[in-house]
Design an enzyme around this catalytic site. Structure first.
Site, PDB file in Angstrom:
ATOM      1  N   ASP A 486       5.654 -13.369  16.079  1.00 32.82           N
ATOM      2  CA  ASP A 486       6.631 -14.281  16.181  1.00 32.82           C
ATOM      3  C   ASP A 486       6.416 -15.777  16.051  1.00 32.82           C
ATOM      4  OD1 ASP A 486       9.437 -15.190  16.762  1.00 32.82           O
ATOM      5  OD2 ASP A 486       9.658 -14.264  18.755  1.00 32.82           O
ATOM      6  N   ASP A 556      18.075 -12.643  15.319  1.00 31.39           N
ATOM      7  CA  ASP A 556      18.478 -12.614  16.919  1.00 31.39           C
ATOM      8  C   ASP A 556      19.779 -11.952  17.150  1.00 31.39           C
ATOM      9  OD1 ASP A 556      15.954 -12.619  17.822  1.00 31.39           O
ATOM     10  OD2 ASP A 556      16.116 -14.946  18.500  1.00 31.39           O
TER      11      ASP A 556
HETATM   12  C1  GLA Z   1      12.543 -14.514  19.523  1.00 34.99           C
HETATM   13  C2  GLA Z   1      12.382 -13.430  18.930  1.00 34.99           C
HETATM   14  C3  GLA Z   1      13.164 -12.522  20.001  1.00 34.99           C
HETATM   15  C4  GLA Z   1      12.398 -12.330  21.051  1.00 34.99           C
HETATM   16  C5  GLA Z   1      11.976 -13.735  21.626  1.00 34.99           C
HETATM   17  C6  GLA Z   1      11.274 -13.302  22.739  1.00 34.99           C
HETATM   18  O1  GLA Z   1      13.386 -15.386  20.071  1.00 34.99           O
HETATM   19  O2  GLA Z   1      13.232 -13.731  17.752  1.00 34.99           O
HETATM   20  O3  GLA Z   1      13.307 -11.090  19.280  1.00 34.99           O
HETATM   21  O4  GLA Z   1      11.090 -11.733  20.699  1.00 34.99           O
HETATM   22  O5  GLA Z   1      11.626 -14.437  20.642  1.00 34.99           O
HETATM   23  O6  GLA Z   1      10.705 -14.947  23.274  1.00 34.99           O
END
Ligand code: GLA
Length: 735
Positions: A486, A556
């Site tokens: 990420d 997300d």
């Molecule tokens: C980001 C990602 C999510 C999740 C969060 C965790 O927002 O896009 O899918 O992994 O971080 O903090």
């Protein structure tokens, strides 16, 4: 047959591809390389007709030159976007070069042309690269800039390629824009006299715009018809694509690294290799252009690493593999993506060994193949205010380390996956307390936080090495088959005070080059581990990262109705198999929308299916339905992930959205349809299929009904319709 034809007498080159070609040649006594042609197949005898005749473009233009230059150094009467701006040690800020040679080579299924240009006075050399592939219409272009002089040269702009459209038309630009939870929204504008710039200045690919475009003449091409020129960049940092129409009406698009706040001091002897900017021409509308992008990525991008020929070697030198090698992918095809479970929406930061084990049991029960523990597993990570940088299991949540959970997951027949965000640090972490100088910052300026975190200066070799060693250690100590990588915030204060006066502006590109090197090193050392690229959802999706990861987190936003539009945009360029899509809870955490479980599945089954809901709250009937749909997905997975995608109806403009996936051998088609609540009484809808054999008969696996290919394509398939947010999955097999 794909190949490069060099006409020595004309001093021209013709790139011959499956059904298109690309031509250019020397001009001005070999002091310039002029673009001649890019479009449908042209017999060799006709190429000279496309020649860029001196005088035809520039004669009447009092304001400047109007040359369609293949790769444009700034200098002289040049006022449109250049591709190269360089400053020499004596203050000269213009490049003047001559053609100095060419090479054509074969690399397996690809043919590469290299064209050398050299500055007469300063020892600056540029090699232009063109790579084309058997059976495809994609041209990969990039350049390498070499300093063979005795003094440094400062590069202020160095784009990868410049693409010219045919003259004299009214061009429309289509591109993808968005934001967090609203990625890859397809939009368009006509190309007028004002310059259009698609870009990211954020240090990463970004949500706002994606490095891809299409241009179609007259703005009249459709999903199924018309000419389309398209380009996509293989770069995961700040980028730009400039699309403009010159005063004479010529449209071009050039792109590569963003020059905003950037400069690179090229030392004597140094080579700088720029990222690939790929382009294609299609005469079959946007759908055919997308299918070409998809097929080419599956064959030549996914998992292939660096696109540019002279890549920085994987760094540091890869250690011998520590995990068992992944099963060999079938005949040149990337592996199929597993059905995964991700715990983020279910547990947030409240991760525990026992809680994850209970979710894993239910995940295994419904057929999940890879169980991924998201954020919250590492030391001090109980919320987003602390912990990033300290990549050891939290001693309270995992007193015995990760191994017991990993073994539990594996005993259930699944691979184990883990979330990391290695380029980041929370100020509240042991890493930051030990190395406050490791983040991007300016002296005497606030270190701006976003989500309570700062960005590690990956341009620093010691920081990049630390990231590699930390991840390598994590993957060596634990049997991790999947890593979700990420990157949750853009850069700010992109400073490197220790390098003040020594070209700290190179961080914009060095960060990404080191990121790629780390990923390449990890992939070499751990070939059994798959990677997913995530950046606050779909903020890092591009051809550069796709050479290094198996899939990307699309958004997300897991609301299935919102996803229909996001996925329609995403598939304009990227293939379904990399498009991670989860089925989550209803009502959706973000939108509050309630959607049937089958609808949520049918949307997620259009890509790489995952489950992201809190399975502990699903009742027995929901778990049983989920298990049935996961089993169905596994049956259709080869067609979804490797087939040709036809967007046969668009939820943006039609009462339903529908995608058809056709197996490579034509033996099977899968149709997924999704529709919103009926409006104004319109309920029944028919979708017309595409790409079938008109004389063959197809059996509907659900109803047993037989249909003639011509009827399915010309008349269409009746959808059941009705209900709020309905969906359908139709499987057709050729008899
Ligand atoms: C980001 C990602 C999510 C999740 C969060 C965790 O927002 O896009 O899918 O992994 O971080 O903090």
């Amino acid at each position: 047959m794909t190949g490069v034809w060099h006409d020595e007498r004309e001093q021209s080159w013709l790139l011959e591809m499956r059904s298109s070609c690309y031509a250019f040649g020397l001009a001005d006594d070999a002091a310039a390389v002029r673009h001649w042609y890019w479009g449908p197949e042209l017999p060799r005898a006709a190429v000279a007709a496309a020649r860029a005749v001196p005088g035809r473009w520039e004669e009447h233009l009092s304001l400047g030159r109007e040359f369609p230059d293949e790769y444009v150094p700034w200098g002289g009467l040049r006022y449109d976007e250049p591709t190269l701006r360089a400053e020499f040690a004596d203050g000269t800020r213009a490049v003047q070069w001559r053609y100095s040679g060419q090479r054509v080579s074969r690399e397996g299924e690809a043919c590469v042309l290299e064209l050398d240009l050299a500055d007469a006075a300063y020892g600056l050399q540029v090699t232009l690269y063109y790579r084309i592939y058997d059976g495809f219409d994609v041209v990969e272009r990039w350049a390498a800039i070499r300093n063979r002089g005795a003094r440094p040269v400062v590069l202020r702009e160095a784009l990868s390629a410049n693409w010219w459209m045919p003259p004299g038309r009214r061009w429309r630009l289509r591109y993808l824009h968005g934001g967090w939870a609203a990625e890859t929204q397809l939009t368009e504008t006509l190309v007028g006299p004002a310059t259009l710039v698609l870009e990211s200045r954020r240090g990463t690919t970004g949500h706002h715009l994606n490095p891809w475009f299409t241009l179609d003449p007259d703005g009249t091409s459709t999903e199924t018809s018309g000419e389309v020129w398209s380009g996509a960049l293989a770069w995961s940092g700040s980028w730009k694509i400039v699309c403009e129409s010159t005063p004479a009406g010529r449209v071009h698009a050039c792109g590569g690294w963003n020059d905003f706040d950037w400069a690179h001091e090229l030392a004597p002897g140094e080579d700088l290799v720029l990222p690939v900017f790929a382009g294609l021409y299609s005469g079959g509308g946007f759908g055919a252009a997308s299918r070409e992008w998809h097929a080419w990525q599956r064959a030549h991008v996914l998992g292939r690493g660096e696109r540019s020929a002279v890549a920085r070697p994987a760094w540091p030198a890869p250690a011998p593999p520590t995990s068992p090698a992944a099963p060999a992918a079938a005949a040149g095809q990337p592996e199929l993506q597993p059905v995964l479970y991700n715990s983020w929406e279910a547990t947030g930061f409240a991760v525990s060994e026992d809680g994850q084990a209970r979710l894993a049991e239910l995940a295994a029960q419904i057929g999940v193949e890879c169980f991924v523990v998201d954020d919250g597993w590492f030391a001090g990570r109980n919320n987003d205010r602390a912990g990033l940088g300290d990549w050891t299991p939290d001693p309270v949540k995992f007193p015995r380390g990760l191994t017991p959970l990993i073994e539990r997951v594996q005993a259930l027949g699944m691979r184990f996956g883990l979330w990391v965000e290695p380029e980041m640090v929370n100020p509240d972490s042991d890493l930051y307390r030990a190395h406050p100088d490791w983040v991007y910052h300016f002296a005497n300026r606030t270190r701006t936080q976003r989500r309570n975190q700062l960005v590690l200066n990956l341009a620093r070799p010691d920081v990049a090495e630390w990231v590699f060693r930390t991840l390598d250690g994590l993957l060596s100590a634990n049997d991790i088959g999947f890593v979700k990588w990420d990157m949750n915030r853009p850069f700010s204060e992109p400073g490197w005070p220790e390098q003040a006066g020594r070209n700290p502006e190179r961080i914009w590109t060095e960060h990404v080059r080191n990121l790629y090197a780390i990923l390449d090193g990890l992939r070499a050392a751990h070939p059994g581990t798959d990677f997913e690229s995530c950046s606050g959802g779909g903020g890092r999706v591009d051809l550069g990262i796709l050479g290094r990861v198996q899939q990307v987190w699309t958004s997300d936003n897991t609301d299935a109705w919102d996803r229909v539009a996001i996925q329609e945009g995403f598939t304009q360029v990227y293939p379904a198999q990399v498009m991670a899509a989860w089925v989550t809870d209803s009502p959706n955490f973000l939108t509050g929308r309630r959607l049937p479980l089958s609808f949520r599945f049918h949307v997620a089954m259009a890509g790489a299916l995952g489950i992201g809901g809190d399975l502990l709250r699903w009742d027995a009937a929901e778990l049983a339905e989920a298990a049935r749909l996961v089993a169905t997905y596994k049956e259709i997975r080869p067609v979804i992930q490797r087939g040709s995608l036809y967007r046969i109806a668009s939820a943006r403009t039609d009462p339903v959205g529908a995608s058809e996936y056709l197996a490579a051998d034509g033996s099977e088609a899968v149709v997924l349809c999704w529709w919103s609540p009926a409006q104004l009484g319109s309920r029944l809808f028919r979708v017309r299929l595409a790409g079938l054999d008109r004389d063959a008969r197809y059996t509907d696996a659900g109803t047993g009904a037989e249909h003639l290919g011509a009827a399915l394509m010309n008349v269409g398939l009746d959808l059941p319709g009705g209900g709020d947010f309905g969906s359908a999955l139709v499987r057709l097999r050729r008899c």
